[in-house]
Motif scaffolding. Structure first.
Motif, PDB file in Angstrom:
ATOM      1  N   PRO A 154       0.819  -1.221   0.000  1.00  0.00           N
ATOM      2  CA  PRO A 154       0.000   0.000   0.000  1.00  0.00           C
ATOM      3  C   PRO A 154       0.858   1.279   0.000  1.00  0.00           C
ATOM      4  CG  PRO A 154      -0.811  -1.572   1.630  1.00  0.00           C
ATOM      5  CD  PRO A 154       0.495  -2.113   1.126  1.00  0.00           C
ATOM      6  N   ASP A 155       0.361   2.285  -0.715  1.00  0.00           N
ATOM      7  CA  ASP A 155       1.083   3.560  -0.815  1.00  0.00           C
ATOM      8  C   ASP A 155       1.480   4.109   0.561  1.00  0.00           C
ATOM      9  OD1 ASP A 155       0.948   3.637  -3.590  1.00  0.00           O
ATOM     10  OD2 ASP A 155      -0.847   4.893  -3.649  1.00  0.00           O
ATOM     11  N   GLU A 156       0.522   4.075   1.536  1.00  0.00           N
ATOM     12  CA  GLU A 156       0.801   4.696   2.846  1.00  0.00           C
ATOM     13  C   GLU A 156       2.041   4.083   3.506  1.00  0.00           C
ATOM     14  OE1 GLU A 156      -2.288   3.547   1.362  1.00  0.00           O
ATOM     15  OE2 GLU A 156      -2.619   2.460   3.247  1.00  0.00           O
ATOM     16  N   VAL A 157       2.246   2.789   3.286  1.00  0.00           N
ATOM     17  CA  VAL A 157       3.362   2.107   3.955  1.00  0.00           C
ATOM     18  C   VAL A 157       4.697   2.694   3.494  1.00  0.00           C
ATOM     19  CG1 VAL A 157       4.580  -0.120   4.149  1.00  0.00           C
ATOM     20  CG2 VAL A 157       2.085  -0.041   4.324  1.00  0.00           C
ATOM     21  N   VAL A 158       4.860   2.798   2.176  1.00  0.00           N
ATOM     22  CA  VAL A 158       6.153   3.291   1.670  1.00  0.00           C
ATOM     23  C   VAL A 158       6.294   4.800   1.869  1.00  0.00           C
ATOM     24  CG1 VAL A 158       6.854   1.478   0.078  1.00  0.00           C
ATOM     25  CG2 VAL A 158       5.173   3.136  -0.674  1.00  0.00           C
ATOM     26  N   ILE A 159       5.188   5.508   1.793  1.00  0.00           N
ATOM     27  CA  ILE A 159       5.249   6.970   1.989  1.00  0.00           C
ATOM     28  C   ILE A 159       5.739   7.274   3.407  1.00  0.00           C
ATOM     29  CG2 ILE A 159       3.809   9.052   2.222  1.00  0.00           C
ATOM     30  CD1 ILE A 159       2.145   7.836  -0.187  1.00  0.00           C
ATOM     31  N   GLU A 160       5.235   6.528   4.380  1.00  0.00           N
ATOM     32  CA  GLU A 160       5.667   6.758   5.756  1.00  0.00           C
ATOM     33  C   GLU A 160       7.150   6.415   5.949  1.00  0.00           C
ATOM     34  OE1 GLU A 160       3.218   4.985   8.829  1.00  0.00           O
ATOM     35  OE2 GLU A 160       4.768   5.512  10.295  1.00  0.00           O
ATOM     36  N   MET A 161       7.572   5.318   5.332  1.00  0.00           N
ATOM     37  CA  MET A 161       8.990   4.934   5.438  1.00  0.00           C
ATOM     38  C   MET A 161       9.894   6.033   4.891  1.00  0.00           C
ATOM     39  SD  MET A 161       9.069   1.038   4.060  1.00  0.00           S
ATOM     40  CE  MET A 161       9.072  -0.269   5.256  1.00  0.00           C
ATOM     41  N   ILE A 162       9.510   6.560   3.736  1.00  0.00           N
ATOM     42  CA  ILE A 162      10.338   7.585   3.087  1.00  0.00           C
ATOM     43  C   ILE A 162      10.338   8.878   3.911  1.00  0.00           C
ATOM     44  CG2 ILE A 162      10.398   9.126   1.062  1.00  0.00           C
ATOM     45  CD1 ILE A 162      11.596   6.493   0.309  1.00  0.00           C
ATOM     46  N   ALA A 163       9.166   9.252   4.419  1.00  0.00           N
ATOM     47  CA  ALA A 163       9.083  10.492   5.218  1.00  0.00           C
ATOM     48  C   ALA A 163      10.010  10.398   6.432  1.00  0.00           C
ATOM     49  CB  ALA A 163       7.641  10.741   5.651  1.00  0.00           C
ATOM     50  N   ASN A 164      10.016   9.243   7.081  1.00  0.00           N
ATOM     51  CA  ASN A 164      10.896   9.071   8.249  1.00  0.00           C
ATOM     52  C   ASN A 164      12.356   9.211   7.868  1.00  0.00           C
ATOM     53  OD1 ASN A 164       8.714   8.629   9.883  1.00  0.00           O
ATOM     54  ND2 ASN A 164       8.803   6.385   9.715  1.00  0.00           N
ATOM     55  N   LYS A 165      12.733   8.632   6.740  1.00  0.00           N
ATOM     56  CA  LYS A 165      14.140   8.700   6.307  1.00  0.00           C
ATOM     57  C   LYS A 165      14.527  10.130   5.950  1.00  0.00           C
ATOM     58  CE  LYS A 165      15.411   4.345   6.282  1.00  0.00           C
ATOM     59  NZ  LYS A 165      16.489   3.760   7.053  1.00  0.00           N
ATOM     60  N   ILE A 166      13.629  10.824   5.259  1.00  0.00           N
ATOM     61  CA  ILE A 166      13.952  12.205   4.866  1.00  0.00           C
ATOM     62  C   ILE A 166      14.196  13.048   6.119  1.00  0.00           C
ATOM     63  CG2 ILE A 166      12.959  14.317   3.859  1.00  0.00           C
ATOM     64  CD1 ILE A 166      11.703  12.627   1.691  1.00  0.00           C
ATOM     65  N   ASP A 167      13.357  12.841   7.122  1.00  0.00           N
ATOM     66  CA  ASP A 167      13.475  13.662   8.321  1.00  0.00           C
ATOM     67  C   ASP A 167      14.671  13.306   9.187  1.00  0.00           C
ATOM     68  OD1 ASP A 167      11.457  15.378   7.748  1.00  0.00           O
ATOM     69  OD2 ASP A 167       9.900  14.121   8.647  1.00  0.00           O
TER      70      ASP A 167
END
Ligand code: ADP
Length: 191
Positions: A61-74
């Motif tokens: 699901p989109d939400e799963v990868v979006i959250e992973m990426i947001a955490n890494k960016i931050d």
């Protein structure tokens, strides 16, 4: 920060090239495939849920990868930019990534798309299965499904990015060194 998407079907060489490019240009390599496999290996609840989807060659699901990426960016510091590999994989993921970057004063600067013939893709993935032990590389039907999913859900991102002037096709056939050089030549213009 200069942020690149490295893009192309399964087996196009995104992962191999990303590792080398990230090192050469001091970019942070963010691969959602690697992050998901790390969750599976660590035996987390998320990993358990995602492994069945991945073994069929479907998208998580989109939400799963979006959250992973947001955490890494931050949590990232000190790189010249990001190199996104295997993300985004849907137009919805692309819109989320743009927003995430814009909110932090950044943008997608270029999308590098590796073009590789279908037969060559299948050949590379079958060869990789021997070495990687990835279950999704072992079964030819799963390989074909991943390529179909790419065409249906991921390829439309090319049009989306082309309309924004971000699309840069790159010949993905030939030796790893040849392809690396082609990618470097494009990236150097922006770095
Ligand atoms: P490939 O070499 O097939 O491009 P990846 O390592 O990028 O493989 O991804 C492996 C699998 O992980 C995909 O087939 C999919 O199930 C899942 N996956 C990875 N990235 C994403 C993403 N951005 N969105 C949804 N699913 C993803």
């Amino acid at each position: 920060m200069v942020n690149f998407l490295i893009f192309g079907p399964p087996g196009s060489g995104k992962g191999t090239q990303s590792v080398r490019l990230a090192e050469k240009f001091n970019l942070l390599h963010l691969s959602t495939g690697d992050m998901l496999r790390a969750e599976i290996k660590a035996g987390t609840e998320l990993g358990k849920k995602m492994s069945l989807i991945m073994s069929k060659g479907e998208l998580v699901p989109d939400e799963v990868v979006i959250e992973m990426i947001a955490n890494k960016i931050d949590s990232s510091k000190g790189s010249a930019g990001f190199l996104f590999d295997g993300f985004p994989r849907t137009v919805a993921q692309t819109v989320s990534l743009e927003k995430m970057l814009n909110d932090r004063g950044m943008k997608i600067d270029q999308m590098l798309v590796l073009d590789v013939d279908h037969d060559e893709l299948v050949k590379r993935l079958i060869a990789r299965a021997e070495l990687s032990g990835r279950p999704d590389d072992k079964d030819p039907a799963v390989i074909e499904n991943r390529i179909d999913v790419y065409k249906e859900k991921t390829e439309p991102i090319i049009n989306y990015c082309n309309n924004k002037g971000l699309y840069q096709p790159v010949n993905g056939m030939g030796t790893i060194d040849d392809i690396f050089k082609r990618l470097c030549d494009h990236m150097k213009k922006l770095l």
